[in-house]
Design a protein around this motif. Structure first.
Motif, mmCIF file in Angstrom:
data_model
loop_
_atom_site.group_PDB
_atom_site.id
_atom_site.type_symbol
_atom_site.label_atom_id
_atom_site.label_comp_id
_atom_site.label_asym_id
_atom_site.label_seq_id
_atom_site.Cartn_x
_atom_site.Cartn_y
_atom_site.Cartn_z
ATOM 1 N N ARG A 103 -2.029 -8.374 -2.572
ATOM 2 C CA ARG A 103 -2.867 -7.690 -1.586
ATOM 3 C C ARG A 103 -4.007 -8.604 -1.144
ATOM 4 O O ARG A 103 -4.353 -8.684 0.042
ATOM 5 N N ALA A 104 -4.610 -9.308 -2.089
ATOM 6 C CA ALA A 104 -5.725 -10.194 -1.759
ATOM 7 C C ALA A 104 -5.274 -11.292 -0.805
ATOM 8 O O ALA A 104 -5.970 -11.609 0.175
ATOM 9 N N GLY B 207 -10.168 -8.412 -4.490
ATOM 10 C CA GLY B 207 -8.833 -8.297 -5.062
ATOM 11 C C GLY B 207 -8.448 -9.490 -5.916
ATOM 12 O O GLY B 207 -7.875 -9.323 -7.002
ATOM 13 N N GLU C 151 -12.712 -7.795 1.072
ATOM 14 C CA GLU C 151 -11.700 -7.086 0.286
ATOM 15 C C GLU C 151 -10.789 -8.085 -0.434
ATOM 16 O O GLU C 151 -10.372 -7.849 -1.584
ATOM 17 N N HIS D 230 0.096 -6.882 -7.915
ATOM 18 C CA HIS D 230 -0.364 -6.032 -6.824
ATOM 19 C C HIS D 230 -1.705 -6.533 -6.282
ATOM 20 O O HIS D 230 -1.871 -6.702 -5.069
ATOM 21 N N ALA D 231 -2.643 -6.799 -7.171
ATOM 22 C CA ALA D 231 -3.964 -7.262 -6.732
ATOM 23 C C ALA D 231 -3.880 -8.641 -6.088
ATOM 24 O O ALA D 231 -4.514 -8.898 -5.056
ATOM 25 N N ARG D 232 -3.094 -9.513 -6.670
ATOM 26 C CA ARG D 232 -2.986 -10.881 -6.150
ATOM 27 C C ARG D 232 -2.354 -10.901 -4.757
ATOM 28 O O ARG D 232 -2.868 -11.552 -3.832
ATOM 29 N N GLN E 16 -10.201 -9.410 -9.207
ATOM 30 C CA GLN E 16 -9.553 -8.449 -10.092
ATOM 31 C C GLN E 16 -8.299 -9.061 -10.716
ATOM 32 O O GLN E 16 -8.062 -8.931 -11.930
ATOM 33 N N ALA E 17 -7.497 -9.769 -9.909
ATOM 34 C CA ALA E 17 -6.294 -10.418 -10.429
ATOM 35 C C ALA E 17 -6.651 -11.480 -11.467
ATOM 36 O O ALA E 17 -5.984 -11.607 -12.504
ATOM 37 N N ILE F 136 1.539 1.192 -7.851
ATOM 38 C CA ILE F 136 1.221 -0.058 -8.536
ATOM 39 C C ILE F 136 2.084 -0.147 -9.789
ATOM 40 O O ILE F 136 1.902 0.598 -10.748
ATOM 41 N N ALA G 165 -0.179 -4.500 -12.107
ATOM 42 C CA ALA G 165 -1.540 -4.580 -11.548
ATOM 43 C C ALA G 165 -1.903 -5.993 -11.118
ATOM 44 O O ALA G 165 -2.571 -6.186 -10.089
ATOM 45 N N ASP H 15 0.819 -1.217 0.000
ATOM 46 C CA ASP H 15 0.000 0.000 0.000
ATOM 47 C C ASP H 15 0.846 1.258 0.000
ATOM 48 O O ASP H 15 0.363 2.340 -0.363
#
Length: 448
Positions: free
Chosen positions: A41-42, A57, A53, A37-39, A60-61, A31, A34, A27
């Protein structure tokens, strides 16, 4: 920090169980990629209990992988399936594991998928399917030069120890767990290894040693649910000691904060405490809830420690597993035809003929030096240094394959079989010549 370095650093924090630190790192940085980052964070969010959340995430990944980076689909599906399984959404998780396996091309991806698939089969009580997946995945890690693939080998050792435990093979489970603690580091694999060793010791009544091992697991654990889970397992051990009252309070406090797989263990032991305190109705209510939650491995694994509770449940009409019959560590050598080994009644894939022959010789002829074994099994000149080296390598490979180094003992140069093992062979049965790929003196005598 390099553009991609932040994701490597976050991965290192995951391995250390430091999920909040990984999330803070991600955080705090822009980024760069992408998908990663999404993977990542999730994954961190899910371990920290921020489930909604986390799923947003990972979806999105997955969308990025499916539309822009198809080669990454397998890795994203694995992470997604892990989350689903932790939340007991088993059918969805199985579907994603099989999708991940279908798209996995790299050895690390396949090993990761097979580990998670094997572990999930184990958790669902499908012991045969679990063993097949774990053996296939473990084979990918053995001898690999990739550090991350070798690291996953530690996870397979732990899961294979859990499988042995579920089958009543406690000697084998302890040997595998101890080997895992020696080979794994101070990261998440190390936590896993010490936890498995502690749990196996607890279920065999070795409370002091179990507590020592679990304290090591707790000291290595990261933050959030990972730390809470290890503290919960320490409290399970303390139920059998003078601090049982405090342990029960700890279990009540931590059960809602840990994954269902861990929480149901705590609730089962609290139910048995209620039974012993004269509250059978409350105990049965919890026991029914656990059976409804469909956690067959937890019920089977804890059966040796919950005999009173399960007896009460059976009287009330519940169908509960009995503890698996205790089995010694047993190895059967197949010498005729294709040489091989059966470990506790199941074929052991990947066995070298020389390894099988060494065990057969030691069983039939007794302790021997490396030189004697080389002369008996290999067609090399007397005194050739390659002979003892090949015998030593064959034994090391066999110990690694089985997952425990208790099968043989090597003194100054003399090899003996481990006293706790039950060894049999087919050498006394009729059939083709044995060990036809080996040409030493002993093999030649067997063929006459």
């Amino acid at each position: 920090m390099g553009d991609f370095q932040q994701y490597l650093d976050a991965y290192a924090l995951f391995l250390a169980g430091q999920y909040q630190a990984a999330l803070d790192l991600l955080d705090a940085r822009p980024i760069v990629d992408a998908l990663h980052h999404a993977r990542q964070r999730a994954y961190a969010l899910h371990y920290l209990g921020r489930v909604e959340e986390a799923y947003a995430g990972i979806e999105q990944a997955a969308h990025i992988a499916e539309t822009e980076r198809p080669v990454q689909r397998s890795a994203v599906y694995i992470d997604w399936a892990v989350m689903l399984m932790r939340d007991q959404r088993f059918e969805e998780g199985f579907r994603l594991y099989h999708q991940a396996l279908a798209h996995a091309t790299e050895p690390e991806e396949r090993a990761t998928t097979l580990y998670n698939l094997g572990w999930t089969y184990l958790r669902r009580g499908h012991l045969d399917h679990a063993l097949d997946a774990l053996h296939e995945g473990y084979a990918l890690t053995r001898g690999s030069r990739q550090e991350r693939l070798r690291w996953r080998g530690h996870l397979f050792r732990c899961a294979l120890a859990l499988h042995a435990r579920a089958c009543g093979q406690f000697d084998l489970a302890l040997g595998r767990a101890r080997q895992a603690t020696r080979l794994a580091g101070n990261d998440r694999a190390g936590v896993y290894a010490w936890n498995v060793l502690a749990g196996t010791l607890r279920l065999t009544g070795q409370t002091g040693a179990a507590r020592e091992a679990q304290q090591r697991a707790l000291s290595l654990a990261g933050d959030g649910a990972a730390h809470d889970a290890e503290a919960l397992y320490l409290a399970l051990i303390d139920l059998g000691g003078p601090d049982a009252g405090a342990a029960r309070e700890t279990l009540r406090r931590l059960a809602p904060r840990t994954a269902p797989y861990d929480a149901w263990r705590a609730r089962l032991h609290l139910a048995q405490a209620d039974l012993h305190a004269g509250r059978p109705d409350g105990a049965l209510q919890v026991l029914r809830a656990v059976t409804d939650a469909n956690e067959p491995y937890v019920l089977l694994d804890e059966a040796p420690a919950l005999t009173d509770l399960y007896a009460c449940g059976r009287t009330a009409g519940l169908i509960l597993p009995a503890p698996a019959a205790r089995q010694p560590a047993a190895l059967h050598v197949i010498s005729r035809g294709a040489p091989g080994l059966h470990l506790c009644g199941r074929p052991l894939p990947g066995v070298r003929p020389l390894s099988a022959a060494v065990i057969a010789y030691l069983h039939h002829e007794g302790a021997a030096t490396l030189d004697t074994l080389a002369g008996a099994l290999l067609d090399l000149p007397a005194g050739d240094a390659r002979g003892p080296a090949r015998i030593r390598a064959a034994l090391n490979d066999l110990h690694d394959l089985i997952g425990t180094d208790t099968l043989t003992r090597l003194g100054r140069r003399t090899v003996t079989l481990g006293p706790d093992w039950v060894i049999t062979t087919d050498l006394d049965a009729p059939g083709p010549d044995p060990f036809t790929d080996l040409y030493g003196e002993w093999v030649a005598q067997l063929s006459r």
